[in-house]
Design an enzyme around this catalytic site. Structure first.
Site, short mmCIF file in Angstrom:
data_model
loop_
_atom_site.label_atom_id
_atom_site.label_comp_id
_atom_site.label_asym_id
_atom_site.label_seq_id
_atom_site.Cartn_x
_atom_site.Cartn_y
_atom_site.Cartn_z
N HIS A 14 40.78 44.30 41.14
CA HIS A 14 41.21 43.37 42.18
C HIS A 14 40.40 42.08 42.09
O HIS A 14 39.39 42.03 41.39
CB HIS A 14 41.05 43.99 43.57
CG HIS A 14 42.14 44.96 43.92
ND1 HIS A 14 42.09 46.29 43.55
CD2 HIS A 14 43.30 44.80 44.60
CE1 HIS A 14 43.17 46.91 43.98
NE2 HIS A 14 43.92 46.03 44.63
N LYS B 270 37.83 40.83 47.30
CA LYS B 270 38.15 42.10 47.96
C LYS B 270 36.87 42.77 48.45
O LYS B 270 35.90 42.88 47.71
CB LYS B 270 38.92 43.02 47.02
CG LYS B 270 39.41 44.30 47.70
CD LYS B 270 40.39 45.06 46.83
CE LYS B 270 40.84 46.36 47.48
NZ LYS B 270 41.51 46.15 48.78
#
Length: 273
Positions: free
Chosen positions: A159, A163
Protein backbone atom coordinates in the site's frame (compact mmCIF):
# COMPACT_ATOMS: atom_id res chain seq x y z
CA UNK A 1 -37.20 4.92 -5.45
CA UNK A 2 -33.69 6.27 -4.93
CA UNK A 3 -31.78 5.22 -1.82
CA UNK A 4 -31.30 8.27 0.40
CA UNK A 5 -27.58 8.32 1.20
CA UNK A 6 -25.23 10.15 3.55
CA UNK A 7 -21.46 10.10 2.89
CA UNK A 8 -19.04 10.71 5.78
CA UNK A 9 -15.53 12.14 5.62
CA UNK A 10 -15.94 13.87 2.27
CA UNK A 11 -12.73 15.87 2.65
CA UNK A 12 -10.75 12.61 2.44
CA UNK A 13 -9.79 10.69 -0.69
CA UNK A 14 -12.35 7.92 -0.27
CA UNK A 15 -15.06 10.26 0.93
CA UNK A 16 -14.75 12.52 -2.10
CA UNK A 17 -14.68 9.50 -4.43
CA UNK A 18 -17.84 8.12 -2.83
CA UNK A 19 -19.50 11.52 -3.14
CA UNK A 20 -18.66 11.76 -6.85
CA UNK A 21 -19.89 8.26 -7.68
CA UNK A 22 -23.03 8.60 -5.58
CA UNK A 23 -23.79 11.89 -7.32
CA UNK A 24 -23.57 10.14 -10.69
CA UNK A 25 -25.74 7.15 -9.68
CA UNK A 26 -29.37 7.48 -10.81
CA UNK A 27 -30.65 5.20 -8.03
CA UNK A 28 -28.96 7.07 -5.16
CA UNK A 29 -29.96 10.43 -3.68
CA UNK A 30 -27.40 12.36 -1.68
CA UNK A 31 -29.10 13.81 1.37
CA UNK A 32 -26.14 14.46 3.67
CA UNK A 33 -22.37 14.75 3.94
CA UNK A 34 -19.99 15.12 6.87
CA UNK A 35 -16.46 16.20 7.69
CA UNK A 36 -14.49 15.84 10.92
CA UNK A 37 -15.66 17.79 13.99
CA UNK A 38 -14.56 21.40 13.80
CA UNK A 39 -13.74 21.21 10.10
CA UNK A 40 -13.79 24.52 8.20
CA UNK A 41 -15.84 22.68 5.56
CA UNK A 42 -18.87 22.64 7.87
CA UNK A 43 -21.75 24.62 6.41
CA UNK A 44 -20.30 24.69 2.91
CA UNK A 45 -21.72 22.85 -0.10
CA UNK A 46 -20.46 19.27 -0.29
CA UNK A 47 -19.87 19.36 -4.03
CA UNK A 48 -17.65 22.42 -3.76
CA UNK A 49 -15.77 21.07 -0.73
CA UNK A 50 -15.04 17.80 -2.56
CA UNK A 51 -14.02 19.75 -5.69
CA UNK A 52 -16.59 18.08 -7.90
CA UNK A 53 -16.95 21.19 -10.04
CA UNK A 54 -20.55 22.02 -9.09
CA UNK A 55 -22.70 22.53 -6.03
CA UNK A 56 -24.88 19.62 -4.86
CA UNK A 57 -27.23 21.60 -2.61
CA UNK A 58 -26.07 19.42 0.30
CA UNK A 59 -24.48 21.24 3.23
CA UNK A 60 -21.53 19.62 5.03
CA UNK A 61 -22.08 18.86 8.73
CA UNK A 62 -19.30 18.24 11.23
CA UNK A 63 -21.43 15.77 13.22
CA UNK A 64 -23.21 12.74 11.74
CA UNK A 65 -25.98 12.86 14.31
CA UNK A 66 -26.94 16.37 13.25
CA UNK A 67 -26.73 15.39 9.57
CA UNK A 68 -29.10 12.48 10.15
CA UNK A 69 -31.47 14.63 12.18
CA UNK A 70 -31.66 17.05 9.25
CA UNK A 71 -32.31 14.43 6.56
CA UNK A 72 -34.40 11.28 6.34
CA UNK A 73 -31.61 8.93 5.30
CA UNK A 74 -31.79 5.25 4.38
CA UNK A 75 -28.07 4.53 4.70
CA UNK A 76 -24.72 6.02 5.71
CA UNK A 77 -21.50 5.10 3.89
CA UNK A 78 -18.41 5.50 6.03
CA UNK A 79 -14.67 5.19 5.21
CA UNK A 80 -13.22 7.37 7.95
CA UNK A 81 -11.33 5.56 10.74
CA UNK A 82 -12.09 2.78 13.19
CA UNK A 83 -12.68 5.25 16.02
CA UNK A 84 -14.86 7.59 13.97
CA UNK A 85 -16.75 4.71 12.38
CA UNK A 86 -17.69 3.35 15.79
CA UNK A 87 -19.12 6.74 16.77
CA UNK A 88 -20.98 6.83 13.45
CA UNK A 89 -22.38 3.34 14.09
CA UNK A 90 -23.72 4.58 17.43
CA UNK A 91 -25.38 7.56 15.74
CA UNK A 92 -26.97 5.29 13.13
CA UNK A 93 -28.21 2.82 15.75
CA UNK A 94 -29.80 5.65 17.74
CA UNK A 95 -31.69 6.81 14.64
CA UNK A 96 -32.46 3.53 12.90
CA UNK A 97 -30.29 4.14 9.84
CA UNK A 98 -28.38 1.40 7.98
CA UNK A 99 -24.60 1.68 7.73
CA UNK A 100 -21.81 0.59 5.40
CA UNK A 101 -18.34 0.61 7.01
CA UNK A 102 -15.12 0.31 5.02
CA UNK A 103 -12.74 1.42 7.77
CA UNK A 104 -10.04 -0.94 9.04
CA UNK A 105 -7.96 -1.27 12.20
CA UNK A 106 -10.78 -2.23 14.60
CA UNK A 107 -9.64 -3.67 17.91
CA UNK A 108 -11.50 -6.75 19.22
CA UNK A 109 -13.33 -4.46 21.67
CA UNK A 110 -14.34 -2.04 18.91
CA UNK A 111 -15.51 -4.91 16.72
CA UNK A 112 -17.64 -6.19 19.61
CA UNK A 113 -19.17 -2.72 19.96
CA UNK A 114 -19.92 -2.68 16.23
CA UNK A 115 -21.65 -6.05 16.59
CA UNK A 116 -23.77 -4.61 19.40
CA UNK A 117 -24.93 -1.74 17.18
CA UNK A 118 -25.71 -4.27 14.43
CA UNK A 119 -28.34 -5.80 16.71
CA UNK A 120 -30.28 -2.56 16.25
CA UNK A 121 -29.61 -1.64 12.60
CA UNK A 122 -28.20 -3.49 9.57
CA UNK A 123 -24.46 -2.91 9.09
CA UNK A 124 -22.22 -4.06 6.26
CA UNK A 125 -18.61 -4.04 7.45
CA UNK A 126 -15.73 -5.24 5.28
CA UNK A 127 -12.01 -4.37 5.14
CA UNK A 128 -12.25 -4.19 1.36
CA UNK A 129 -15.41 -3.37 -0.60
CA UNK A 130 -13.96 -4.22 -4.01
CA UNK A 131 -16.02 -6.89 -5.77
CA UNK A 132 -12.83 -8.26 -7.33
CA UNK A 133 -11.02 -8.57 -3.99
CA UNK A 134 -13.95 -10.38 -2.41
CA UNK A 135 -14.00 -12.87 -5.27
CA UNK A 136 -10.24 -13.37 -4.80
CA UNK A 137 -10.85 -14.08 -1.09
CA UNK A 138 -13.40 -16.72 -2.03
CA UNK A 139 -11.08 -18.28 -4.63
CA UNK A 140 -8.16 -18.30 -2.18
CA UNK A 141 -10.21 -20.31 0.30
CA UNK A 142 -11.18 -22.81 -2.38
CA UNK A 143 -7.58 -23.19 -3.54
CA UNK A 144 -6.45 -23.78 0.04
CA UNK A 145 -9.07 -26.47 0.57
CA UNK A 146 -8.16 -28.29 -2.64
CA UNK A 147 -4.37 -27.98 -2.33
CA UNK A 148 -4.35 -28.89 1.35
CA UNK A 149 -1.47 -28.88 3.83
CA UNK A 150 1.23 -29.92 1.35
CA UNK A 151 1.41 -26.32 0.05
CA UNK A 152 2.98 -23.47 2.06
CA UNK A 153 0.81 -20.34 2.12
CA UNK A 154 1.98 -16.71 2.23
CA UNK A 155 0.06 -13.43 1.93
CA UNK A 156 1.86 -10.31 0.68
CA UNK A 157 0.27 -6.86 0.53
CA UNK A 158 1.49 -3.45 -0.64
CA UNK A 159 0.00 0.00 0.00
CA UNK A 160 0.92 3.68 -0.24
CA UNK A 161 3.29 5.22 2.28
CA UNK A 162 0.48 7.02 4.15
CA UNK A 163 -1.45 3.91 5.20
CA UNK A 164 -1.54 3.74 8.99
CA UNK A 165 -2.26 0.07 9.75
CA UNK A 166 -0.20 -2.97 8.80
CA UNK A 167 -0.90 -5.53 7.64
CA UNK A 168 -3.95 -4.30 5.78
CA UNK A 169 -7.41 -5.37 6.85
CA UNK A 170 -7.76 -7.22 3.55
CA UNK A 171 -4.54 -9.18 4.16
CA UNK A 172 -5.77 -10.12 7.61
CA UNK A 173 -9.11 -11.21 6.16
CA UNK A 174 -7.32 -13.32 3.56
CA UNK A 175 -5.17 -14.93 6.25
CA UNK A 176 -8.19 -15.70 8.43
CA UNK A 177 -10.11 -17.24 5.53
CA UNK A 178 -7.07 -19.31 4.54
CA UNK A 179 -6.62 -20.48 8.13
CA UNK A 180 -10.27 -21.53 8.32
CA UNK A 181 -10.03 -23.39 5.02
CA UNK A 182 -6.95 -25.27 6.24
CA UNK A 183 -8.23 -25.96 9.74
CA UNK A 184 -5.71 -23.65 11.36
CA UNK A 185 -5.99 -20.78 13.84
CA UNK A 186 -4.68 -17.22 14.27
CA UNK A 187 -1.76 -18.71 16.23
CA UNK A 188 -0.52 -20.14 12.93
CA UNK A 189 -0.14 -16.65 11.41
CA UNK A 190 3.37 -15.18 11.25
CA UNK A 191 3.65 -11.42 10.72
CA UNK A 192 7.42 -10.97 10.70
CA UNK A 193 10.60 -12.98 10.27
CA UNK A 194 14.05 -11.91 11.38
CA UNK A 195 17.30 -13.57 12.33
CA UNK A 196 17.79 -17.29 12.78
CA UNK A 197 14.17 -18.37 12.39
CA UNK A 198 14.92 -21.98 11.55
CA UNK A 199 12.93 -24.05 9.09
CA UNK A 200 9.42 -22.96 8.23
CA UNK A 201 7.04 -24.61 10.73
CA UNK A 202 4.37 -26.89 9.26
CA UNK A 203 1.04 -25.12 8.97
CA UNK A 204 2.43 -21.61 9.17
CA UNK A 205 0.70 -18.82 7.19
CA UNK A 206 2.94 -15.81 6.57
CA UNK A 207 1.50 -12.29 6.28
CA UNK A 208 3.85 -9.53 5.12
CA UNK A 209 3.33 -5.82 4.39
CA UNK A 210 5.08 -3.40 2.02
CA UNK A 211 4.65 0.40 2.18
CA UNK A 212 5.72 3.00 -0.35
CA UNK A 213 4.83 5.50 -3.02
CA UNK A 214 1.22 5.88 -4.08
CA UNK A 215 0.25 2.18 -4.31
CA UNK A 216 -3.54 2.02 -4.00
CA UNK A 217 -3.55 -1.61 -2.93
CA UNK A 218 -2.09 -4.95 -3.99
CA UNK A 219 -2.67 -8.37 -2.45
CA UNK A 220 -1.10 -11.67 -3.49
CA UNK A 221 -1.62 -15.13 -2.01
CA UNK A 222 1.21 -17.55 -2.73
CA UNK A 223 0.77 -21.31 -2.62
CA UNK A 224 4.24 -22.86 -2.66
CA UNK A 225 4.38 -26.57 -3.52
CA UNK A 226 7.04 -29.03 -4.57
CA UNK A 227 7.86 -28.20 -8.18
CA UNK A 228 5.09 -25.65 -8.67
CA UNK A 229 3.76 -22.34 -7.33
CA UNK A 230 0.35 -20.72 -7.62
CA UNK A 231 -0.08 -16.95 -7.24
CA UNK A 232 -3.46 -15.29 -6.84
CA UNK A 233 -3.23 -11.50 -7.16
CA UNK A 234 -5.50 -8.48 -7.06
CA UNK A 235 -4.15 -5.03 -7.95
CA UNK A 236 -6.14 -1.85 -7.49
CA UNK A 237 -5.14 1.04 -9.76
CA UNK A 238 -7.60 3.60 -8.34
CA UNK A 239 -10.11 3.90 -5.51
CA UNK A 240 -13.25 3.80 -7.62
CA UNK A 241 -13.75 0.04 -7.27
CA UNK A 242 -13.75 0.31 -3.46
CA UNK A 243 -16.35 3.07 -3.63
CA UNK A 244 -18.46 1.27 -6.23
CA UNK A 245 -18.53 -1.83 -4.05
CA UNK A 246 -19.51 0.25 -1.02
CA UNK A 247 -22.35 1.88 -2.94
CA UNK A 248 -23.48 -1.56 -4.08
CA UNK A 249 -23.52 -2.54 -0.41
CA UNK A 250 -25.49 0.61 0.43
CA UNK A 251 -28.21 -0.31 -2.06
CA UNK A 252 -28.32 -3.85 -0.68
CA UNK A 253 -28.36 -3.08 3.06
CA UNK A 254 -31.00 -0.33 3.10
CA UNK A 255 -34.16 -1.85 4.52
CA UNK A 256 -32.51 -5.12 5.66
CA UNK A 257 -33.08 -6.69 9.04
CA UNK A 258 -30.56 -5.75 11.76
CA UNK A 259 -27.36 -7.77 11.64
CA UNK A 260 -23.65 -7.56 10.88
CA UNK A 261 -23.13 -8.40 7.22
CA UNK A 262 -20.08 -8.49 4.94
CA UNK A 263 -19.46 -8.30 1.21
CA UNK A 264 -20.02 -12.04 0.80
CA UNK A 265 -23.63 -11.38 1.87
CA UNK A 266 -23.91 -8.43 -0.52
CA UNK A 267 -22.56 -10.49 -3.43
CA UNK A 268 -24.57 -13.60 -2.60
CA UNK A 269 -21.47 -15.69 -1.92
CA UNK A 270 -22.35 -17.00 1.55
CA UNK A 271 -22.56 -20.76 1.61
CA UNK A 272 -21.18 -21.13 -1.92
CA UNK A 273 -17.98 -22.96 -2.80
Amino acid sequence: MATRTVITGITGRMGSTLLRLARDASDLQLVGATARPGSPAAGQDAGLVARLGAALDVAVADDLGRALDAAKADVVVDFTSAEASLAHARACAERGVALVVGSTGFTPEAHAALQAHAKVVPIVAAPNMSVGVNLVIRMAAELARVLGPSFDVEVLEAHHRMKKDAPSGTALRLAEVLADALGRTREDLTFAREGQTGARPPGEIGVQALRGGDVVGEHTVYFFGEGERIELTHRATNRDQFALGALRAARWVAGRAPGLYDMADVLGLQGKT
